[in-house]
Enzyme design. Structure first.
Site, PDB file in Angstrom:
ATOM      1  N   CYS A  88       0.813  -1.227   0.000  1.00 18.09           N
ATOM      2  CA  CYS A  88       0.000   0.000   0.000  1.00 18.09           C
ATOM      3  C   CYS A  88       0.849   1.281   0.000  1.00 18.09           C
ATOM      4  O   CYS A  88       0.602   2.205  -0.797  1.00 18.09           O
ATOM      5  CB  CYS A  88      -0.949  -0.011   1.194  1.00 18.09           C
ATOM      6  SG  CYS A  88      -0.255  -0.738   2.697  1.00 18.09           S
ATOM      7  N   GLN A 145       1.205   5.359   8.890  1.00 19.98           N
ATOM      8  CA  GLN A 145       0.279   4.380   8.330  1.00 19.98           C
ATOM      9  C   GLN A 145      -0.912   4.074   9.228  1.00 19.98           C
ATOM     10  O   GLN A 145      -0.778   3.898  10.438  1.00 19.98           O
ATOM     11  CB  GLN A 145       1.035   3.075   8.013  1.00 19.98           C
ATOM     12  CG  GLN A 145       2.070   3.275   6.932  1.00 19.98           C
ATOM     13  CD  GLN A 145       2.751   1.997   6.456  1.00 19.98           C
ATOM     14  OE1 GLN A 145       3.930   2.035   6.146  1.00 19.98           O
ATOM     15  NE2 GLN A 145       2.045   0.881   6.368  1.00 19.98           N
ATOM     16  N   HIS A 148      -3.037   6.326   4.450  1.00 20.48           N
ATOM     17  CA  HIS A 148      -1.607   6.412   4.772  1.00 20.48           C
ATOM     18  C   HIS A 148      -1.080   7.769   4.300  1.00 20.48           C
ATOM     19  O   HIS A 148      -1.380   8.209   3.188  1.00 20.48           O
ATOM     20  CB  HIS A 148      -0.822   5.329   4.031  1.00 20.48           C
ATOM     21  CG  HIS A 148      -1.012   3.932   4.544  1.00 20.48           C
ATOM     22  ND1 HIS A 148      -1.760   3.604   5.649  1.00 20.48           N
ATOM     23  CD2 HIS A 148      -0.503   2.749   4.074  1.00 20.48           C
ATOM     24  CE1 HIS A 148      -1.707   2.286   5.839  1.00 20.48           C
ATOM     25  NE2 HIS A 148      -0.963   1.746   4.904  1.00 20.48           N
TER      26      HIS A 148
HETATM   27  O1  L14 Z   1       2.623  -5.945   2.385  1.00 20.50           O
HETATM   28  O2  L14 Z   1      -0.407  -1.691   7.487  1.00 20.50           O
HETATM   29  O3  L14 Z   1       0.709  -5.227   1.760  1.00 20.50           O
HETATM   30  O4  L14 Z   1       0.042  -3.623   8.369  1.00 20.50           O
HETATM   31  C1  L14 Z   1      -0.308  -4.778   4.164  1.00 20.50           C
HETATM   32  C2  L14 Z   1      -0.664  -4.337   5.555  1.00 20.50           C
HETATM   33  C3  L14 Z   1       2.099  -4.418   4.715  1.00 20.50           C
HETATM   34  C4  L14 Z   1       1.686  -3.959   6.104  1.00 20.50           C
HETATM   35  C5  L14 Z   1       1.509  -5.515   2.644  1.00 20.50           C
HETATM   36  C6  L14 Z   1      -0.031  -2.846   7.402  1.00 20.50           C
HETATM   37  C7  L14 Z   1       1.094  -5.335   4.089  1.00 20.50           C
HETATM   38  C8  L14 Z   1       0.339  -3.334   6.035  1.00 20.50           C
END
Ligand code: L14
Ligand code: 25A
Length: 334
Positions: free
Chosen positions: A129, A156, A245
């Site tokens: 993301c 985030q 985010h």
């Molecule tokens: O690799 O905010 O897409 O915990 C998605 C969730 C990375 C961490 C990814 C989160 C994850 C993200």
């Protein structure tokens, strides 16, 4: 586009539910829709185009007769089940990190590298993301002035960590406001009224001191932009925001770009909105971006510590452009 038989794996999760919303909202040509999740959700009903559909248990044979499957049920689930789907002739668009760095698997942001999807062998990966919203903005600047280095810090939202994490933010916030001690089970420490420089919430850190989320931003940026020479360093931080985010990004370029030139380049970038007027205190925040399809940019300024670098603030909905929308856009390209 002829109608497709579609499946959503992880349909009951925060991203899965947005996938249903986006398929409906964009009039994706759905001939039939199969909703898949873990056994604890089997039988639960979700609504699509006004019709109730029962959730089924994700299994090896779930994908017979399915054309496209959108996966968002965690990395382990994708690792196990995506190959069975591909073997049955279904194209998987996978939102987890399981397949992203596999050299055989395209990693796609439709505004940046749409042509990469042509080489797929049954699985296409949807990037991280935080990376998606950043490369959407980097791409036009790289084309104009060659980016040499990026320094990013993220802020985030909790929804990235799933529905149980959102429940924890809500419960902790209520506890603190009532003067009670907040209980931590998902996050390593209190997230309500706090910031945590650890993503994901468990097993985050690797030998070089970075978190895996930070290394995703480093590695995925190079792969999507097709340029290993772009140096990237990242610090990723969880903040007590529900959705959206935010990122502070410093971008060094070979050729100098002025702030005005950057605004001009981004004004014509697809699905990017410049929201930047310091004289009127105008800049984007997570609350502005939540629920929207676009990625917003503000606080664009020339870095006073460097001869050719730009600072900016990039915000997008992590569940939409960061996940469900990007996945549906990939399915539309197919
Ligand atoms: O690799 O905010 O897409 O915990 C998605 C969730 C990375 C961490 C990814 C989160 C994850 C993200
Ligand atoms: O870290 P990862 O592996 O990369 O995981 C990324 C995301 O996947 C989900 C979670 O997002 C996380 O952010 N996830 C991973 N492991 C999980 C786990 N053990 C998990 N979720 C729950 N338990 P999410 O919460 O938004 O869920 C995303 C979707 O993934 C489905 N899913 C999970 N494991 C699966 C699976 N589908 C098929 N096979 C599997 N093995 C998940 O369906 C959801 O659709 P579900 O049925 O497990 O969850 C539906 C609802 O259940 C609630 N819930 C969550 N935890 C519990 C719970 N209910 C009871 N007990 C719990 N412990 C949630 O409200 C959820 O909406």
């Amino acid at each position: 586009m002829s109608s497709k038989h579609v499946a959503v794996a992880g349909a009951t999760g925060v991203v899965g539910q947005q996938m249903l919303r986006v398929l409906e909202d964009r009039d994706f040509p759905v001939a039939s829709l199969k909703l898949l999740a873990s056994p604890r959700s089997a039988g639960r009903k979700l609504t699509f185009r006004g019709e109730e559909i029962a959730v089924e248990v994700l299994a090896e044979d779930s994908f017979k007769g399915v054309d496209v499957a959108l996966f968002s049920a965690g990395g382990g689930t994708s690792q196990t089940f995506a190959p069975f789907a591909a073997k049955d002739g279904c194209v998987v668009v996978d939102n987890s990190s399981a397949w992203r760095m596999d050299p055989e698997v395209p990693l796609v942001v439709p505004e940046v590298n749409p042509d990469a999807i042509k080489t797929h062998k049954g699985i296409i990966a949807n990037p991280n993301c935080s990376t998606i919203q950043m490369v959407q903005v980097l791409q036009p600047l790289h084309a104009a002035a060659t980016i040499t280095r990026v320094v990013v810090s993220t802020y985030q939202a909790v929804s990235g960590a799933g529905s149980e994490a959102l429940n924890e933010l809500r419960a902790q916030t209520e506890s603190v406001l009532k003067g009670e001690a907040p209980a931590c089970s998902i996050f390593p420490t209190q997230i309500a009224f706090n910031c945590i420089p650890q993503i994901p919430h468990s097993n985050a850190f690797i030998d070089n001191g970075y978190s895996t989320e930070e290394m995703k931003m480093v590695n995925e940026t190079k792969k999507i932009m097709g340029d290993d020479s772009i140096r990237v360093t990242a610090t990723t931080v969880r903040v007590p925001v529900h959705t959206g985010h935010s990122e502070s990004v410093n971008i060094e370029t070979k050729t100098k770009l002025t702030a005005a030139q950057v605004r001009e380049l981004l004004a014509t970038a697809q699905n990017v909105v410049v929201m930047d007027d310091p004289s009127k205190d105008i800049f984007p925040t997570a609350i502005d971006a939540a629920g929207k399809y676009d990625t917003y940019v503000g606080r664009i300024r020339e870095d006073i510590s460097h001869p050719s670098a730009i600072d900016m603030w990039i915000v997008s909905d992590n569940l939409l452009k960061g996940a469900a929308l990007n996945a549906v856009q990939i399915a539309e390209l197919l």
